[in-house]
Structures are given as structure tokens and as C-alpha cells.
Design a protein around this motif. Structure first.
Motif: not given
Length: 54
Positions: A28-48
Motif C-alpha cells: 500500500p505504501f509503495a502504490l501510494g508513492i508510485i501514484g503520487t510520482v506518476l500524478a506529478v509527472t503527468i501534471g508537469i507534462k500537461v502543464f508544459k
């Protein structure tokens, strides 16, 4: 010889149990961390993309 085989079989069974227990504890902790990193990465790409077209 059978005593050694039994001891090794018991040891590997215990290792398997411990590994599965550790994975279920950490998943559960690993999935939360991976999900957060993925959301930030996608968010940065969309913002750019959005700011490049403005």
C-alpha cells in the motif's frame, strides 16, 4: 539426508511466508508513492503542453 532436506524445505517455506508478509505490508505504501510520482509527472507534462500553446 532426509533430515537435511526437511530442514531446508522448512527454511524455504518460512522465507516464502516472510517475503509474502513483507510484500503485503509494503504494497500500500509503495502504490501510494508510485501514484503520487506518476500524478506529478503527468501534471508537469500537461502543464508544459498548455503553457507552450498559450
Amino acid at each position: 539426508m532426509e533430515t537435511i532436506q526437511g530442514a531446508v524445505k522448512t527454511a524455504f517455506a518460512q522465507v516464502q511466508t516472510d517475503v509474502v508478509s513483507m510484500i503485503t505490508t509494503c504494497a500500500p505504501f509503495a502504490l501510494g508513492i508510485i501514484g503520487t510520482v506518476l500524478a506529478v509527472t503527468i501534471g508537469i507534462k500537461v502543464f508544459k503542453k498548455l503553457t507552450a500553446q498559450a
